[in-house]
Scaffold this motif. Structure first.
Motif, short mmCIF file in Angstrom:
data_model
loop_
_atom_site.label_atom_id
_atom_site.label_comp_id
_atom_site.label_asym_id
_atom_site.label_seq_id
_atom_site.Cartn_x
_atom_site.Cartn_y
_atom_site.Cartn_z
N GLY A 210 48.34 40.66 51.60
CA GLY A 210 46.99 40.74 52.18
C GLY A 210 47.07 41.25 53.74
O GLY A 210 48.30 41.13 54.10
N ASP B 101 45.96 40.31 56.52
CA ASP B 101 46.17 39.33 57.56
C ASP B 101 47.59 39.11 57.66
O ASP B 101 48.42 38.95 58.76
CB ASP B 101 45.25 37.94 57.32
CG ASP B 101 43.97 38.13 57.44
OD1 ASP B 101 43.33 39.12 58.08
OD2 ASP B 101 43.25 37.31 56.71
N PHE C 21 47.04 45.21 48.77
CA PHE C 21 46.02 45.00 47.96
C PHE C 21 46.80 44.68 46.60
O PHE C 21 47.77 45.09 46.09
CB PHE C 21 44.85 45.98 47.96
CG PHE C 21 44.19 46.22 49.22
CD1 PHE C 21 43.52 45.13 49.68
CD2 PHE C 21 44.72 47.24 49.87
CE1 PHE C 21 42.90 45.54 51.09
CE2 PHE C 21 44.19 47.60 51.23
CZ PHE C 21 43.15 46.58 51.67
#
Length: 218
Positions: A153, A155, A140
């Motif tokens: 991120g 993913d 983040f």
């Protein structure tokens, strides 16, 4: 220090004097709360960079605390200091010495960690000789680092984990007690935190929540 590399990554606290008003006090509270590793990272505005004697003195104080709690003590980037203090490990970035050069300098016993900030860097690290664990992120937006790399991120971190787990991995970047569970779901072996502990109003509670996230995941 008998902790395995994978186990030591569970709640990995990173900090320097620039991150808190009283690093030894905060570190001692974090150790009492149950962090599993500490990385001394003295960099940036408000740090002891350029003051080698004060920096070494602070590193020794932190190392002594880690030894008291039998928690691994890692030094960020400063290989010479890590060797002088016989630290448990050293952590380097992509722009530092190559892993082969680092390993040649520190020998076979010292733990060597490497930061990876893209999928490509992570894949390359999986096949590198001499790396004991990789840091991956930012997960983040970091609070503690202004010159941070582009946010990966969750993913992308999950995609990296799916490519292989040949080396233990610890996620870093903006991780706190509210998002920890989602980070564990990517498949990493641990969480690296700075502000979540260094700026916490209740360190025991914060570390407890991070551990609960990890215990829940297991």
């Amino acid at each position: 220090m008998n902790t395995s590399v994978t186990d030591m990554l569970e709640v990995y606290f990173i900090a320097g004097t620039q991150d808190t008003d009283d690093l030894p006090v905060v570190l001692e509270q974090a150790l009492e709360a149950g962090i599993t590793c500490f990385q001394f990272r003295e960099k940036g505005e408000g740090s002891l960079e350029g003051q080698p004697l004060k920096l070494e003195e602070m590193a020794r104080r932190c190392q002594a605390l880690c030894r008291r709690f039998a928690v691994p003590f890692i030094i960020n980037d400063n290989i010479d200091l890590a060797m002088k203090l016989q630290a448990d490990g050293v952590h380097v970035g992509q722009d530092d010495l190559s892993i082969l050069e680092v390993r040649k300098k520190v020998g076979p016993q010292m733990i060597v960690g490497l930061s990876t900030n893209t999928l490509e860097q992570y894949e390359k690290a999986l096949t590198a000789t001499g790396v004991d664990y990789v840091g991956i992120g930012p997960a983040f937006q970091p609070r503690s680092k202004k010159d941070h790399e582009k946010v990966m991120g969750l993913d992308t971190i999950k995609e990296a984990m799916n490519k292989g787990k040949a080396i233990p991995s610890v996620a870093i970047g903006g991780i706190n007690e509210t998002n920890a569970a989602s980070v564990w779901e990517t498949g990493v072996d641990g969480l690296a935190v700075v502000s979540a502990v260094s700026q916490s109003e209740n360190i025991k509670e914060s570390v407890s929540h991070l551990k609960k996230a990890s215990d829940f995941h297991k």
